[in-house]
Design a protein around this motif. Structure first.
Motif, PDB file in Angstrom:
ATOM      1  N   THR A 162       0.815  -1.216   0.000  1.00 36.63           N
ATOM      2  CA  THR A 162       0.000   0.000   0.000  1.00 36.63           C
ATOM      3  C   THR A 162       0.848   1.267   0.000  1.00 36.63           C
ATOM      4  N   LYS A 163       2.156   1.150   0.246  1.00 41.57           N
ATOM      5  CA  LYS A 163       2.994   2.336   0.340  1.00 41.57           C
ATOM      6  C   LYS A 163       3.613   2.676  -1.015  1.00 41.57           C
ATOM      7  N   PRO A 164       3.901   3.957  -1.250  1.00 47.35           N
ATOM      8  CA  PRO A 164       4.676   4.312  -2.441  1.00 47.35           C
ATOM      9  C   PRO A 164       6.034   3.627  -2.385  1.00 47.35           C
ATOM     10  N   VAL A 165       6.565   3.273  -3.539  1.00 51.33           N
ATOM     11  CA  VAL A 165       7.826   2.532  -3.582  1.00 51.33           C
ATOM     12  C   VAL A 165       8.944   3.306  -2.898  1.00 51.33           C
ATOM     13  N   LYS A 166       8.958   4.639  -3.060  1.00 54.66           N
ATOM     14  CA  LYS A 166      10.057   5.417  -2.497  1.00 54.66           C
ATOM     15  C   LYS A 166      10.054   5.409  -0.970  1.00 54.66           C
ATOM     16  N   GLU A 167       8.961   4.959  -0.345  1.00 52.16           N
ATOM     17  CA  GLU A 167       8.884   4.875   1.112  1.00 52.16           C
ATOM     18  C   GLU A 167       9.152   3.469   1.626  1.00 52.16           C
TER      19      GLU A 167
END
Length: 257
Positions: A3-8
């Motif tokens: 569910t998180k953006p890849v950069k996070e």
């Protein structure tokens, strides 16, 4: 990570993602060696090229590079309302979100487009009130060699796998038998004498100061399915090399002589 953006993504998110891709490809998790990618975070992985992914894992690196791009593109669309509109559909320019199949398409998407050309006319637009936009000037050719002050991008260091790290400790009198010891050499069985110190050594090798024995033992379980390592039930801190492990036999176990 789902569910998180890849950069996070954290290193733990990356391990879970690699394991998920391995299962989707019917590949053993240990073959993809998620710990190689877990030394980076999501932002770093996004900055890597296909070549760098291949350097980290020559077999599965290109596949993971493509999968990561697809996930990043999907998350981009979700964050922009799930809309994916191709240019030329009649929508206003402000309402458009570029369709992407990988991150390169996002980087290369033009920031403007010229008005449509009238049939049979060259260089003239259908709407004379809108000035035609000239293409950007071609970049100047660079001379040979790297520009002054630039640095060659350092490739990530290749690290050995965890089971190979443990095998090498057992073959080094500096660590065996003080930190790790053969418990039953004939059976390939070994025991941690100071499990936390061994975990710290592995954390130093992976540049992970938060490494502890709990995380180390969890990583060792990834090798059970491929029978590189096997548990020894009823024995605490004791494991054994499985039938697919190689190079662990030595002439002088525990350096007794």
């Amino acid at each position: 990570w789902q569910t998180k953006p890849v950069k996070e993504w954290t290193p733990q998110d990356i391990v879970q993602w690699v394991n998920s891709e391995a299962r989707s490809l019917n590949v053993c998790c240990t073959e993809m060696a998620g710990e190689k990618f877990a030394q980076y975070d999501g932002s770093q992985l996004l900055s890597f090229s296909r070549t760098v992914f291949s350097d980290i894992d020559s077999r599965f690196g290109p596949i993971l590079f493509q999968k990561l791009n697809e996930i990043a593109a999907s998350r981009y669309q979700q964050l922009n309302g799930g809309r994916c509109i191709k240019y030329g559909s009649g929508e206003s320019q402000e309402d458009k979100v570029p369709c992407m199949t990988n991150l390169d398409s996002l980087r290369e998407e033009p920031s403007f487009r010229q008005p449509p050309m009238s049939p049979g006319l060259s260089g003239k637009t259908m709407d004379s009130s809108v000035p035609a936009l000239s293409p950007p000037p071609a970049p100047k050719k660079k001379g040979p060699g790297r520009p002054k002050g630039s640095k060659r991008k350092k490739k990530p260091e290749k690290l050995g796998r965890l089971w190979e790290f443990l095998r090498d400790l057992l073959k080094n009198r500096e660590y065996c038998p003080s930190l790790i010891v053969w418990d039953n050499y004939e059976e390939g069985m070994f025991r941690f004498v100071h499990s936390d110190k061994v975990a710290k050594l592995w954390g130093t090798k992976k540049d992970n100061p938060d490494m502890n024995y709990e995380k180390l033992s969890r990583a060792m379980r990834y090798y059970y399915k491929s029978k590189v390592l096997l548990p020894v039930y009823g024995r605490r801190l004791v494991y054994k090399f499985g039938p697919t492990a190689t190079g662990w036999k030595v002439d002088n176990p525990n350096f007794k002589d």
